[in-house]
Design a protein around this motif. Structure first.
Motif, PDB file in Angstrom:
ATOM      1  N   ARG A 278      55.636  47.715  33.358  1.00 55.32           N
ATOM      2  CA  ARG A 278      56.395  48.316  32.260  1.00 55.32           C
ATOM      3  C   ARG A 278      56.206  49.833  32.176  1.00 55.32           C
ATOM      4  NH1 ARG A 278      55.028  43.407  29.206  1.00 55.32           N
ATOM      5  NH2 ARG A 278      53.184  44.451  28.364  1.00 55.32           N
ATOM      6  N   GLN A 279      55.507  50.418  33.132  1.00 53.87           N
ATOM      7  CA  GLN A 279      55.310  51.875  33.110  1.00 53.87           C
ATOM      8  C   GLN A 279      56.651  52.597  33.194  1.00 53.87           C
ATOM      9  OE1 GLN A 279      52.239  53.746  32.796  1.00 53.87           O
ATOM     10  NE2 GLN A 279      51.782  51.691  32.018  1.00 53.87           N
ATOM     11  N   ASP A 280      56.806  53.659  32.409  1.00 54.22           N
ATOM     12  CA  ASP A 280      58.092  54.364  32.382  1.00 54.22           C
ATOM     13  C   ASP A 280      58.188  55.472  33.426  1.00 54.22           C
ATOM     14  OD1 ASP A 280      56.550  56.451  31.364  1.00 54.22           O
ATOM     15  OD2 ASP A 280      57.378  56.346  29.340  1.00 54.22           O
ATOM     16  N   TYR A 281      57.132  55.659  34.240  1.00 55.14           N
ATOM     17  CA  TYR A 281      57.212  56.644  35.322  1.00 55.14           C
ATOM     18  C   TYR A 281      58.196  56.164  36.377  1.00 55.14           C
ATOM     19  CZ  TYR A 281      55.954  60.024  38.879  1.00 55.14           C
ATOM     20  OH  TYR A 281      56.016  61.031  39.826  1.00 55.14           O
ATOM     21  N   ALA A 282      58.943  57.106  36.964  1.00 50.39           N
ATOM     22  CA  ALA A 282      60.111  56.739  37.766  1.00 50.39           C
ATOM     23  C   ALA A 282      59.804  56.241  39.170  1.00 50.39           C
ATOM     24  CB  ALA A 282      61.056  57.944  37.863  1.00 50.39           C
ATOM     25  N   ASN A 283      58.626  56.517  39.708  1.00 52.91           N
ATOM     26  CA  ASN A 283      58.433  56.290  41.139  1.00 52.91           C
ATOM     27  C   ASN A 283      57.019  55.771  41.402  1.00 52.91           C
ATOM     28  OD1 ASN A 283      58.997  56.220  43.845  1.00 52.91           O
ATOM     29  ND2 ASN A 283      59.250  58.424  44.102  1.00 52.91           N
ATOM     30  N   VAL A 284      56.782  54.500  41.074  1.00 48.84           N
ATOM     31  CA  VAL A 284      55.461  53.892  41.199  1.00 48.84           C
ATOM     32  C   VAL A 284      55.474  52.802  42.268  1.00 48.84           C
ATOM     33  CG1 VAL A 284      53.643  52.603  40.019  1.00 48.84           C
ATOM     34  CG2 VAL A 284      54.932  54.333  38.772  1.00 48.84           C
ATOM     35  N   ARG A 285      54.451  52.817  43.106  1.00 50.47           N
ATOM     36  CA  ARG A 285      54.233  51.729  44.056  1.00 50.47           C
ATOM     37  C   ARG A 285      52.882  51.109  43.721  1.00 50.47           C
ATOM     38  NH1 ARG A 285      52.860  52.187  50.520  1.00 50.47           N
ATOM     39  NH2 ARG A 285      53.050  49.963  51.012  1.00 50.47           N
ATOM     40  N   ILE A 286      52.857  49.806  43.419  1.00 52.02           N
ATOM     41  CA  ILE A 286      51.627  49.124  43.012  1.00 52.02           C
ATOM     42  C   ILE A 286      51.125  48.273  44.173  1.00 52.02           C
ATOM     43  CG2 ILE A 286      50.559  47.580  41.330  1.00 52.02           C
ATOM     44  CD1 ILE A 286      52.939  48.216  39.461  1.00 52.02           C
ATOM     45  N   ILE A 287      49.860  48.472  44.541  1.00 47.90           N
ATOM     46  CA  ILE A 287      49.241  47.690  45.613  1.00 47.90           C
ATOM     47  C   ILE A 287      47.972  47.048  45.071  1.00 47.90           C
ATOM     48  CG2 ILE A 287      48.188  47.737  47.899  1.00 47.90           C
ATOM     49  CD1 ILE A 287      49.887  50.124  48.597  1.00 47.90           C
ATOM     50  N   VAL A 288      47.858  45.730  45.236  1.00 50.48           N
ATOM     51  CA  VAL A 288      46.678  44.991  44.807  1.00 50.48           C
ATOM     52  C   VAL A 288      45.992  44.434  46.052  1.00 50.48           C
ATOM     53  CG1 VAL A 288      45.816  43.027  43.487  1.00 50.48           C
ATOM     54  CG2 VAL A 288      47.706  44.408  42.579  1.00 50.48           C
ATOM     55  N   LEU A 289      44.705  44.732  46.186  1.00 52.70           N
ATOM     56  CA  LEU A 289      43.927  44.249  47.327  1.00 52.70           C
ATOM     57  C   LEU A 289      42.981  43.151  46.882  1.00 52.70           C
ATOM     58  CD1 LEU A 289      42.900  44.507  50.297  1.00 52.70           C
ATOM     59  CD2 LEU A 289      41.220  46.157  49.423  1.00 52.70           C
ATOM     60  N   ASP A 290      43.126  41.976  47.493  1.00 53.90           N
ATOM     61  CA  ASP A 290      42.144  40.910  47.308  1.00 53.90           C
ATOM     62  C   ASP A 290      40.926  41.305  48.139  1.00 53.90           C
ATOM     63  OD1 ASP A 290      40.559  38.674  47.327  1.00 53.90           O
ATOM     64  OD2 ASP A 290      42.186  37.265  47.663  1.00 53.90           O
ATOM     65  N   ASN A 291      39.886  41.725  47.450  1.00 52.83           N
ATOM     66  CA  ASN A 291      38.738  42.356  48.114  1.00 52.83           C
ATOM     67  C   ASN A 291      37.673  41.328  48.474  1.00 52.83           C
ATOM     68  OD1 ASN A 291      37.390  44.554  49.177  1.00 52.83           O
ATOM     69  ND2 ASN A 291      36.479  45.181  47.230  1.00 52.83           N
ATOM     70  N   GLY A 292      38.041  40.417  49.406  1.00 52.81           N
ATOM     71  CA  GLY A 292      37.075  39.447  49.921  1.00 52.81           C
ATOM     72  C   GLY A 292      36.729  38.335  48.956  1.00 52.81           C
ATOM     73  N   SER A 293      37.703  37.879  48.156  1.00 54.58           N
ATOM     74  CA  SER A 293      37.427  36.812  47.185  1.00 54.58           C
ATOM     75  C   SER A 293      37.045  35.513  47.884  1.00 54.58           C
ATOM     76  CB  SER A 293      38.664  36.564  46.313  1.00 54.58           C
ATOM     77  OG  SER A 293      38.951  37.695  45.527  1.00 54.58           O
ATOM     78  N   GLU A 294      36.174  34.751  47.231  1.00 58.78           N
ATOM     79  CA  GLU A 294      35.808  33.444  47.765  1.00 58.78           C
ATOM     80  C   GLU A 294      36.941  32.437  47.564  1.00 58.78           C
ATOM     81  OE1 GLU A 294      31.932  32.133  46.502  1.00 58.78           O
ATOM     82  OE2 GLU A 294      31.181  34.184  46.501  1.00 58.78           O
ATOM     83  N   ASP A 295      37.701  32.612  46.502  1.00 56.16           N
ATOM     84  CA  ASP A 295      38.900  31.799  46.288  1.00 56.16           C
ATOM     85  C   ASP A 295      40.062  32.533  46.960  1.00 56.16           C
ATOM     86  OD1 ASP A 295      41.120  30.465  45.455  1.00 56.16           O
ATOM     87  OD2 ASP A 295      40.637  30.490  43.323  1.00 56.16           O
ATOM     88  N   VAL A 296      40.409  32.118  48.155  1.00 52.06           N
ATOM     89  CA  VAL A 296      41.353  32.888  48.972  1.00 52.06           C
ATOM     90  C   VAL A 296      42.800  32.731  48.518  1.00 52.06           C
ATOM     91  CG1 VAL A 296      39.869  32.841  51.005  1.00 52.06           C
ATOM     92  CG2 VAL A 296      41.524  30.993  50.651  1.00 52.06           C
ATOM     93  N   THR A 297      43.053  31.823  47.600  1.00 53.02           N
ATOM     94  CA  THR A 297      44.443  31.562  47.201  1.00 53.02           C
ATOM     95  C   THR A 297      44.761  32.034  45.781  1.00 53.02           C
ATOM     96  OG1 THR A 297      43.935  29.351  46.361  1.00 53.02           O
ATOM     97  CG2 THR A 297      44.523  29.543  48.695  1.00 53.02           C
ATOM     98  N   PHE A 298      43.795  32.624  45.083  1.00 53.83           N
ATOM     99  CA  PHE A 298      44.022  32.865  43.658  1.00 53.83           C
ATOM    100  C   PHE A 298      45.131  33.872  43.391  1.00 53.83           C
ATOM    101  CE2 PHE A 298      41.666  36.788  43.955  1.00 53.83           C
ATOM    102  CZ  PHE A 298      41.953  37.508  42.803  1.00 53.83           C
ATOM    103  N   LEU A 299      45.450  34.767  44.347  1.00 57.18           N
ATOM    104  CA  LEU A 299      46.521  35.736  44.128  1.00 57.18           C
ATOM    105  C   LEU A 299      47.900  35.192  44.497  1.00 57.18           C
ATOM    106  CD1 LEU A 299      45.136  39.237  45.215  1.00 57.18           C
ATOM    107  CD2 LEU A 299      45.627  38.414  42.918  1.00 57.18           C
ATOM    108  N   GLU A 300      47.946  34.041  45.174  1.00 52.29           N
ATOM    109  CA  GLU A 300      49.228  33.492  45.612  1.00 52.29           C
ATOM    110  C   GLU A 300      50.178  33.268  44.433  1.00 52.29           C
ATOM    111  OE1 GLU A 300      50.303  33.005  48.715  1.00 52.29           O
ATOM    112  OE2 GLU A 300      48.443  33.932  49.416  1.00 52.29           O
TER     113      GLU A 300
END
Length: 600
Positions: A278-300
């Motif tokens: 919902r950010q109102d800035y015009a040009n945002v790229r969001i990257i989320v890194l699963d940083n070695g989680s033990e639950d490998v599917t939680f971001l799916e």
């Protein structure tokens, strides 16, 4: 006080744009360039103005500006025959000034602040206006003691400071006596620096630091940068999503996610992601890194719900610094925002930060006002279907990083009730890693290239904790300033926070943290000192405070956490890597500048 604007020159750096028009008549954002120095003077209370330009361009200025009534000034014109330097052009103003004090402004210098207080306070001598810059070798550079200028150099190979002399000067009428004694430089011109040196040698040259933005619009690139700066200063709403277009730089937002049976990161992500998209800035790229989680599917489950977000996966935990470095290497955005996942962001958070960092070209990082997020209240309200309770509080989590003379580091304002005490933009030591916006060129400037040939923006010797402090220190050494932007607001559910500053409070705070966390904290503090505390060069006050704090810390370890003594072996094994980083670290800023950021 009267005003003198120098608008001559051949404009060779702007050719062919200047082939048929004077460069000071070229458009910058929404007006001809000459309008900006006129506005700087009139807003400061100076309305009697002389414009000096060449014979071939004078008619254009007169046609555009006339008597000056349309711009709130009374304008006089004077022709400079030939190009004999700034000081020679200034000498043509002697009869116009007629014994009064005057402000000289170069026509291609653009300022965003009001100098009326300086105009009122200036009585005699001369005054230069300085701006700290990341590459002082491009400018005239001043060395100061208090408010007095003690040395001046023009584009030095080894600058004595990072303080650039901008194109605004105040003089008394003695300037014309000094001008008559000047001799041409090797370029065959009378130099303004030589006039300033005359005042300096007489002990009459003072300095004042700019508070607002400044641009020297002498090249095509700098005109573009000045236009963007002015647009973003005058109309910050132009950064918002419904105004995307040329001049809206991309921001990459990086978030590290980590899920284990003992730590539930997942519970925060829906609220965090919702506030980000919902950010109102015009040009945002969001990257989320699963940083070695033990639950490998939680971001799916989030990938289909948030197609606007790019999800990456690391098979092992890279730590805080390593994880953000991984994301930065995937991006070519000119700005990078490191954010924690346990946060909630106001819709204009990123646009406010961007407006702040774009206001000055030597800002390497900015941060906003981070308040406490009571996530337990938020969770309870969610279960009860209460949409009015968000868990937002009025307690401060961080308003930037503070450095003490003892080399103890803290989050400013942490735990305080926000009653407006941090409502002004101000220079700070650095940005909290929980929510920091960095300029990519600044990160590249201070990055360490490791043995794999990879750039480490955050130092990966710090697996976790205090890597934001180290990066803040490196940016300061390289001449990149940091600023706090109070109207950029976010909320943070910090699980463990500092309470109090006495020894007993420190013991209690550390007792709530895991053994591994305390080990990382201890080792990383030692790395910071070995990288940044050049003992032989700091002042006696900083040396004494740092040594005393280290002694107290050592006594504390002996009494309360003797297991930390084993970490000295670990530090010994790191010594070569630490030394490599010290040797390759860029240092453009004086220790005096670093110490000016320290608090007792």
């Amino acid at each position: 006080m009267k005003g003198v604007i120098l608008a001559g020159g051949t404009g060779t750096r702007l050719f062919p744009s200047t082939k048929v028009v004077n460069k000071h008549l070229l458009p910058v954002y929404d007006r001809p360039m000459i309008y900006y120095p006129i506005e700087t003077l009139t807003k400061s209370g100076i309305t009697d103005i002389l414009i000096v330009s060449s014979r071939e361009n004078m008619a254009q200025f007169m046609e555009l500006l006339g008597s000056g009534s349309e711009v709130g000034a009374s304008i006089t014109y004077r022709v400079q025959e030939g190009a004999s330097g700034i000081a020679q052009a200034l000498s043509l103003a002697e009869y116009f000034v007629a014994g009064d004090k005057f402000a000289l402004i170069l026509g291609d210098n653009i300022f965003t602040e009001n100098f009326s207080d300086e105009v009122r306070s200036f009585e005699s001598g001369a005054r230069v206006f300085l701006k700290e810059v990341s590459d002082p070798r491009r400018f005239g550079v001043a060395e100061i003691s208090g408010k007095k200028v003690i040395s001046l150099e023009e584009k030095p190979i080894r600058p004595k400071s990072s303080y650039a002399v901008t194109g605004l000067y105040f003089y008394d009428s003695h300037a014309f006596e000094f001008l008559k004694k000047l001799t041409p430089s090797e370029r065959g011109e009378l130099e303004i620096t030589d006039l300033n040196i005359c005042y300096m040698d007489s002990g009459l040259l003072s300095a004042c630091f700019l508070k607002g933005a400044w641009a020297d619009a002498g090249t095509h690139d700098s005109i573009l940068e000045a236009s963007i700066m002015l647009r973003n200063t005058a109309k910050p709403e132009a950064l918002k999503a419904d105004n995307i277009g040329i001049g809206i730089p991309e921001v990459t937002v990086g978030i590290l996610a980590y899920q284990t049976p003992s730590y539930n990161c997942e519970k925060y992500l829906t609220a965090c992601f919702d506030s980000l998209i919902r950010q109102d800035y015009a040009n945002v790229r969001i990257i989320v890194l699963d940083n070695g989680s033990e639950d490998v599917t939680f971001l799916e489950q989030f990938k289909s719900r948030y197609p606007e977000i790019t999800f990456l996966k690391s098979e092992k935990n890279l730590g805080f610094g390593g994880g953000h470095n991984y994301i930065i290497r995937q991006s070519d955005s000119p700005f990078y925002t490191a954010l924690n996942f346990d946060m909630l962001f106001e819709p204009d958070f990123i646009s406010k930060l961007m407006s702040g960092i774009l206001s000055a070209h030597d800002l390497g990082s900015v941060t906003g006002k981070l308040k406490r997020w009571d996530f337990s209240l938020f969770e309870k309200a969610k279960k009860e279907n209460n949409q009015h309770e968000t868990g937002k509080t009025n307690f401060i989590d961080s308003v930037g990083l503070r450095i003490r003379t003892s080399h103890r580091f803290e989050d400013r304002g942490q735990g305080e009730v926000d009653y407006g005490q941090y409502n002004e933009r101000e220079e700070i030591f650095g940005a909290s890693g929980a929510a920091a916006l960095y300029r990519r060129v600044a990160l590249d400037n201070v990055a360490f290239v490791n043995d794999k040939g990879e750039k480490e923006y955050f130092d990966e010797l710090f697996f976790m904790y205090k890597e934001d402090i180290d990066l803040a220190y490196r940016l300061q050494w390289a001449g990149w300033r940091s600023r706090y932007i109070p109207d950029a607001i976010a909320y943070h559910d910090r699980t463990v926070s500092q309470k109090g500053s006495g020894l007993w409070n420190i013991v209690k705070n550390r007792s709530h943290k895991s053994r591994h966390v305390n080990e990382w904290s201890f080792v990383n503090q030692e790395i910071i000192l070995r990288k940044h505390f050049l003992d032989q060069n700091f002042s006696s006050q900083v040396k004494a405070a740092t040594r005393w704090y280290n002694f107290k810390s050592f006594v504390y370890i002996l009494l309360f956490e003797p297991h930390l003594l084993r970490q000295y072996r670990r530090l010994s094994d790191m010594s070569d890597q630490i030394e490599k980083r010290v040797v390759r670290m860029p240092r453009q800023t004086s220790i005096a500048r670093i110490e000016s950021l320290m608090e007792d």
